[in-house]
Design an enzyme around this catalytic site. Sequence first.
Site, mmCIF file in Angstrom:
data_model
loop_
_atom_site.group_PDB
_atom_site.id
_atom_site.type_symbol
_atom_site.label_atom_id
_atom_site.label_comp_id
_atom_site.label_asym_id
_atom_site.label_seq_id
_atom_site.Cartn_x
_atom_site.Cartn_y
_atom_site.Cartn_z
ATOM 1 N N SER A 1 34.391 26.101 43.451
ATOM 2 C CA SER A 1 35.129 25.853 42.205
ATOM 3 C C SER A 1 36.596 26.254 42.375
ATOM 4 C CB SER A 1 34.507 26.630 41.044
ATOM 5 O OG SER A 1 34.608 28.026 41.237
ATOM 6 N N ASP B 1 38.885 34.399 44.486
ATOM 7 C CA ASP B 1 38.591 33.124 45.141
ATOM 8 C C ASP B 1 39.788 32.182 45.123
ATOM 9 O OD1 ASP B 1 36.088 33.985 45.747
ATOM 10 O OD2 ASP B 1 35.029 32.730 44.304
#
Length: 310
Positions: A52, A110
Amino acid sequence: MSELARWVKCSILLWCYYYVDLVFLFFHCSQLPSVDIVVWSEIPIGAGLGSSAAYCVCLAAALLTASGAITCPALQRNDIAKWNDDELELINKWAFQGEKVIHGNPSGVDNAVGTWGGMLRYHAGKIDPLSRIPNLRILLTNTKVLRSTKTLVAGVKDKLNKLPSIMKPVLDSIDAISCECERILNAIASGGDVNELYTILEELIDINQHHLNVIGVGHSSLDKLCQVTAAYGLHSKLTGAGGGGCGLTLLRPDANPSVVEASKRALKDLGYDCWETNIGGSGVSLQSPSSLQKDIFHLLCEGETANEEF
């Protein structure tokens, strides 16, 4: 709704969020511009590999560049271009907003790794890149068990609220493991005793995995992964949010190739996917078609053709 369907819905929602916001902020036009987006990935979704965040970073970089908010950098000799630090900061900012749309309250790690690459230190909400990065070989194994980061994070928070005197020491220990791991990585990069340092790193991996099970982000599929690789003298832990998804297995520089291949076969016999790779990457970049592998280039062209037919 299945996990796959949820990811598809989130991806479309994120595209709409970026498109509307960036158009009104940076596109100086009276009408919404027409844009074709082709997305392709080698990263499996919902597996703890930051798929994602990779999507958010690439989408933010593409739309910011198209809008003129950041420059379109000149390609270098290898047909790959990088944005400057200020532009990467803006890409990361928008990617983080996208991660919030998908996950609710992400750490920001991330999207930062996807933007800058390499290895990062995350502590008390602050993210700093590590200056010295050793070349670490790993096996990356996908258990193919889908899970939701948002759900797992909420579960840990719930345990912490209900059992603070038990959970806080475990989380403090995980923090200490991370700090010690950084010290070991720096020592490896500085040319220390590789055999001794890898032994410590393996111990840290084992302890960390036990702690992650305690806080509730383990899964039986990950336990099997650890058991299989342990039978070959290798050390593994989950990666990402846990609850299934992927795990990594550390490979020493002198790891016996036959042992590595045997462990890969054993993992594949469980129905898992397994790859041998290295930790650390270059972060987001602009690439010309000639820099892409032929199979990837053809897949992207096929996706663009499908969009036109649709």
